[in-house]
Design an enzyme around this catalytic site. Structure first.
Site, PDB file in Angstrom:
ATOM      1  N   GLY A 190       6.915  -2.300  -3.082  1.00 36.39           N
ATOM      2  CA  GLY A 190       6.084  -1.213  -3.328  1.00 36.39           C
ATOM      3  C   GLY A 190       6.543  -0.390  -4.560  1.00 36.39           C
ATOM      4  N   ARG A 191       7.676   0.317  -4.433  1.00 37.59           N
ATOM      5  CA  ARG A 191       8.413   1.317  -5.336  1.00 37.59           C
ATOM      6  C   ARG A 191       8.839   0.274  -6.453  1.00 37.59           C
ATOM      7  NH1 ARG A 191      12.442   4.334  -2.147  1.00 37.59           N
ATOM      8  NH2 ARG A 191      12.617   2.184  -1.066  1.00 37.59           N
ATOM      9  N   ASN A 206       9.561  -6.769   3.465  1.00 37.33           N
ATOM     10  CA  ASN A 206       9.434  -5.426   2.753  1.00 37.33           C
ATOM     11  C   ASN A 206      10.508  -4.635   2.930  1.00 37.33           C
ATOM     12  OD1 ASN A 206       7.650  -2.529   3.263  1.00 37.33           O
ATOM     13  ND2 ASN A 206       7.894  -3.599   1.194  1.00 37.33           N
ATOM     14  N   GLY A 207      10.750  -4.006   1.661  1.00 37.37           N
ATOM     15  CA  GLY A 207      11.927  -2.936   1.484  1.00 37.37           C
ATOM     16  C   GLY A 207      13.119  -3.178   0.697  1.00 37.37           C
ATOM     17  N   GLN A 248      -6.983  -1.893   4.708  1.00 35.42           N
ATOM     18  CA  GLN A 248      -6.186  -1.387   5.665  1.00 35.42           C
ATOM     19  C   GLN A 248      -6.663  -0.191   6.417  1.00 35.42           C
ATOM     20  OE1 GLN A 248      -2.352   0.869   5.279  1.00 35.42           O
ATOM     21  NE2 GLN A 248      -1.254  -1.162   5.579  1.00 35.42           N
ATOM     22  N   CYS A 257       3.414   3.505   8.736  1.00 29.26           N
ATOM     23  CA  CYS A 257       3.548   4.752   7.887  1.00 29.26           C
ATOM     24  C   CYS A 257       4.473   5.916   8.450  1.00 29.26           C
ATOM     25  CB  CYS A 257       1.876   5.436   7.580  1.00 29.26           C
ATOM     26  SG  CYS A 257       1.925   7.110   6.827  1.00 29.26           S
ATOM     27  N   PRO A 281       0.930  -1.259   0.076  1.00 29.73           N
ATOM     28  CA  PRO A 281       0.055   0.075   0.073  1.00 29.73           C
ATOM     29  C   PRO A 281       0.911   1.406   0.009  1.00 29.73           C
ATOM     30  CG  PRO A 281       0.083  -0.841   2.240  1.00 29.73           C
ATOM     31  CD  PRO A 281       0.955  -1.811   1.498  1.00 29.73           C
ATOM     32  N   MET A 282       0.675   2.098  -0.861  1.00 27.55           N
ATOM     33  CA  MET A 282       1.435   3.419  -1.081  1.00 27.55           C
ATOM     34  C   MET A 282       0.561   4.553  -0.956  1.00 27.55           C
ATOM     35  SD  MET A 282       4.508   2.163  -3.542  1.00 27.55           S
ATOM     36  CE  MET A 282       5.297   3.771  -3.514  1.00 27.55           C
ATOM     37  N   LYS A 285       1.097  -4.306   9.406  1.00 29.77           N
ATOM     38  CA  LYS A 285       2.254  -3.777   8.893  1.00 29.77           C
ATOM     39  C   LYS A 285       3.091  -2.882   9.494  1.00 29.77           C
ATOM     40  CE  LYS A 285       4.150  -2.349   4.179  1.00 29.77           C
ATOM     41  NZ  LYS A 285       4.996  -0.997   4.476  1.00 29.77           N
TER      42      LYS A 285
END
Length: 325
Positions: A223-224, A199-200, A68, A98, A7-8, A139
């Site tokens: 994500g990115r 993640n990351g 979410q 976040c 989720p972004m 998350k």
């Protein structure tokens, strides 16, 4: 060995989820967060962030979408978890990751990692209010001020009933600066029984395999990297099968952006659509040389048609046969 689209906020909306899941390789998506404060949100807010609720929480190609929530009041979060389930959510996720200042200032997102007990109470409240057959997940990062809170917060979430914990391998203070500390994810994974997802900083197929090796996680969230290379999940799936498939071309990427723009035009005014296209293109610069070369021109454009025409110029430059035709 699942691949989950992260989720972004302000970017991974329903239209981009639809477009990216058509490419293939994505096993699950998560919505932008629904902000929970004091009053009970009406159904239209849930549908705004998760129109997939109208389709059994699936994208059009059948990819599951988790809804979410973000907030710090356990009772309100519990009630909103129940409402999400009533509206058709197949999974309720809680945002403790976040890093945005405005969110953290209002006691939401990663700042809650300073208080594992509150994270526990929020998650436990959502778990109590949501039917047992619907998973409650969370998350988080590795901490707020530093990376020392991962294990404590992971154990708090496990004790509260979180079925899965996604961990972004940085603290809030780290932001998005490389590197990602995948080895710290491994410490949390070893300390909890809940399923942990890494993640990351997964930008390539090689990154994926290194992340899995270092973190020990079977599943990853991207994500990115998936915004920059829409075919990344598809290429990872191929590599899992021992195959190597060709990279997506710029022409194929532009076709996705055009599809995205068409969907957005049914939602937003053109100036906002152009803004969303620029936001995506800014990420595509990291995956495509054509996007990088077009960026100085594209960033000045304010209307959708000229923007798409600009992107098509890059298609012609990268394939001389188009001009010859």
């Amino acid at each position: 060995m699942r691949i989950i689209l992260a989720p972004m906020e302000g970017l991974v909306d329903a239209p981009i989820r639809e477009v990216l899941t058509t490419v293939g390789g994505i096993d699950r998506c998560v919505t932008e967060f629904v902000r929970v404060t004091h009053g009970m949100l009406p159904p239209r807010v849930f549908y705004k962030y998760a129109p997939e609720l109208h389709n059994r929480s699936l994208t059009q190609v059948g990819t599951p979408v988790a809804l979410q929530l973000l907030g710090s009041d356990p009772q309100q979060m519990g009630l909103h978890g129940a409402r999400a389930a009533e509206l058709g959510a197949s999974q309720v996720d809680i945002n403790f990751g976040c890093p945005a200042k405005t969110v953290n200032r209002h006691k939401g997102g990663c700042v809650l990692m300073r208080e594992p007990e509150l994270m526990h109470d929020i998650t436990a409240a959502v778990r109590r209010h949501v039917p047992a057959d619907i998973p409650v997940t969370a998350k988080m990062r590795l901490g707020y001020d530093d990376r020392s809170m991962g294990v404590a917060c992971g154990q708090a979430l496990e004790a509260a009933g979180a079925a899965e914990i996604v961990i972004h391998a940085r603290s809030k203070v780290d932001g998005y600066k490389p590197p990602a500390y995948w080895e710290e994810i491994a410490k949390v994974r070893e300390a909890v029984k809940s399923h942990v997802i890494a993640n990351g900083d997964i930008w390539t197929v090689d990154d994926y395999w290194r992340c899995r090796e270092v973190s020990g996680c079977d599943d990853v969230m991207i994500g990115r990297g998936l915004i920059a290379r829409p075919d990344l999940a598809r290429k990872i799936k191929a590599s899992q099968a021992g195959e190597d498939i060709p990279d997506m071309t710029w022409a194929e990427a532009v076709a996705l952006v055009r599809e995205y723009a068409e969907v957005l035009q049914g939602w937003l005014e053109d100036r906002y659509v152009t803004g969303r296209i620029k936001q995506w293109m800014n990420f595509l610069r990291q995956g495509f040389n054509e996007a990088e070369s077009l960026w100085p021109q594209a960033r000045k454009i304010r209307e959708v048609t000229p923007m798409l025409a600009c992107l098509e110029q890059g298609v012609q430059r990268s394939d001389p046969s188009i001009e010859a035709a």
